[in-house]
Enzyme design. Structure first.
Site, PDB file in Angstrom:
ATOM      1  CG  ASP A   1      -1.671   1.259   1.414  1.00  0.00           C
ATOM      2  OD1 ASP A   1      -2.706   1.414   0.748  1.00  0.00           O
ATOM      3  OD2 ASP A   1      -1.243   2.117   2.212  1.00  0.00           O
TER       4      ASP A   1
ATOM      5  CD  GLU B   1      -3.388  -1.798  -1.047  1.00  0.00           C
ATOM      6  OE1 GLU B   1      -3.689  -0.609  -1.219  1.00  0.00           O
ATOM      7  OE2 GLU B   1      -3.617  -2.401   0.034  1.00  0.00           O
TER       8      GLU B   1
END
Lengths: 252, 252
Positions: free
Chosen positions: A43, A115
Site C-alpha cells: 500500500d 497491494e
C-alpha cells in the site's frame, strides 16, 4: 505451477523468491503465512509510486488535486480492476469458508492481494522493480485520467459544468421519502431552470439520491448543448465526463 | 548562503539544484513557487520509507500495529520535532503576515517544510537519496520506539497494564462539568479498586479528561507496584510507558 508463471508474465516481473509471491496471494483465512504485512508495505509503495507518477505527469495542478487523483487511482475499486486484468482470483489461496462464500470475487480481498504483490516485488527486487511493476499496471489507466474530473462527485461536476457556461447553480428538492426509518429511500429532483432540465432519482440517502440526480442532469446538459469548443472548453473534456458514473455507483 | 549549507550538512545531503531546496523552504504566503506540491510528494516518500523501515525492524508485529507505529512517526508533532533538530525555522521563507504572526514556529508549517524537503531530495537525487536522508533523520527516533506502546492512548495502555496483572478494568466517572455549553470542562475520576487507586483529572471533553486521568492512574500503578520481571513482563516495557504522555497532550 503454470498459474503463477502466467501471472508473472502479466506483471512483467519474475520473482527470485517464489515463496514471496505465494505469500502475497495467501489470504489470512488460508494459513498463518498470509499477505497482510505485505499489503501494508505494498500500500505504501503504491501510494508513493502513484504520487510520483502524477507529480511528473501533471506539473501544473495543485496538491489538493494531486491528492484527489491519487485517492481515486489507489482506491479499492481501482485495485480490484487491476486484479481482474491479472485474473488474480484464480491464483488466490483462501480458507475453506472464504472459498465457499465466493471470497475470490470479493473486491477487498482482490485489492489487498494486488497491494501485497506490489509489496512482495519491492522486497524481492527493490524499489526500482516495484516502481516498474506498478507503472506497468497504471499505464493504461493513466492514459484516460482527466485531472479536472476524476474522483469528483456528480454534484461538483454538474456545478462546474454549469459555471463554465455561466449558468445558475442547480437546485435539489426532496420530492418524497418512502419506507421505515432504517430502510428509507429518498426521491430527489434536480432542476436547471435555464436549460429546462428537470430530472429525478431515488437513493438510500438524500445525498445518494442527489448525486444520482446530478448524474442524470449532467447527461441532460450534454445532450442538450454539447460543450463549446472555445477557450477553456475543449470537447475532449466533455467526452470524459462519463467517468464519474463509476464514482457515484460506489457511493450507493 | 551559509544557512542552507549547514542545513544540507544536517541532512547529510547536498542538493544538485539549490532552487529545489529553496522551493521546499518556501511557504505559500511567500511566493508562487512554494512548497505544497513538494510536500505532497515528500509525504508519500516519507510514508513509504518509514513503512519499509518498520517492516524490516519489527518482523513479528502485525499490519495493524505497523500502521499505528507509522501514523505516530509521521504525524505533525514528530515532523515538527525533526524540523526543530534541523533548525528549519531559520531557513523558512514566509510571507510578511506569517512572519509577523510567528509562522516560523507553527508546527504545521514546520512539518510541511520537512516533508517538502524529503520530496525535493527525491526529485533531486532519486529514491535512494531520499531514503538515506529520511532514514538518517529517523535513526535516533526509531531507537526509542517501543512497538507495544507507541501511539496508544493512555486508556488503552492502562487497560493493557491491568490486564497484564490480571486485574479488573478501571472505571471512569464524570464527577462534574463546569462552564457554559461551548467552553465546558469535565472533571473525571478514574478508579482501580483492587489497587486502591483513585485519581481525578479535568479536560475540555469527557474523552480528554478520561485520557488524562488514565495517565495519572498509570503513574500510580507503576509507583505502587513496579512491573514484575516474570515471563512476558520485562521491566523495560514498563519504563517506556512514559511515552504516551506526549500523545495525551496532543489530544487536548
Amino acid at each position: 505451477m503454470s498459474g503463477p508463471d502466467s501471472l508473472q508474465a502479466d506483471l512483467a516481473y519474475r520473482f527470485g523468491s517464489a515463496a514471496l509471491l505465494e505469500q502475497a496471494l495467501t489470504h489470512r483465512s488460508h494459513s498463518a503465512r498470509h499477505n497482510e504485512r505485505l499489503e501494508f508495505l505494498g500500500d505504501s509503495v503504491l501510494n508513493f509510486v502513484v504520487a510520483a507518477l502524477l507529480f511528473k505527469r501533471f506539473p501544473r495542478i495543485d496538491e489538493g488535486d494531486l491528492s484527489r487523483l491519487r485517492a481515486n487511482l489507489v482506491k479499492q475499486a481501482a485495485l480490484a480492476e487491476i486484479a481482474g486484468r491479472l485474473q488474480l482470483s484464480q491464483y488466490l489461496r483462501l480458507g475453506e469458508g472464504e472459498l465457499k462464500s465466493g471470497g475470490f470475487r470479493r473486491p477487498s480481498i482482490l485489492a489487498d492481494a494486488v497491494e501485497a504483490i506490489f509489496g512482495a516485488v519491492f522486497l524481492d527486487g527493490g524499489f526500482d522493480a516495484a516502481q516498474k511493476v506498478i507503472e506497468h499496471q497504471y499505464e493504461p489507466i493513466l492514459q484516460n485520467v482527466d485531472p479536472k474530473t476524476l474522483g469528483k462527485d456528480p454534484k461538483t461536476l454538474l456545478q462546474e459544468l454549469l459555471q463554465g457556461r455561466k449558468l445558475d447553480l442547480p437546485t435539489y428538492t426532496v420530492l418524497a421519502t418512502h419506507g421505515a426509518a432504517h430502510s428509507q429511500t429518498f426521491e430527489v429532483e434536480c432542476r436547471v431552470p435555464k436549460l429546462d432540465i428537470q430530472v429525478t432519482a431515488g437513493g438510500a440517502s438524500r445525498r445518494a439520491a442527489e448525486q444520482l440526480a446530478a448524474e442524470k442532469a449532467i447527461a441532460a446538459v450534454k445532450a442538450l448543448a454539447p460543450a463549446r469548443t472555445g477557450r477553456g472548453a475543449r470537447p475532449r473534456k466533455s467526452a470524459q465526463l462519463t467517468l464519474p458514473v463509476a464514482v457515484a455507483q460506489e457511493k450507493k
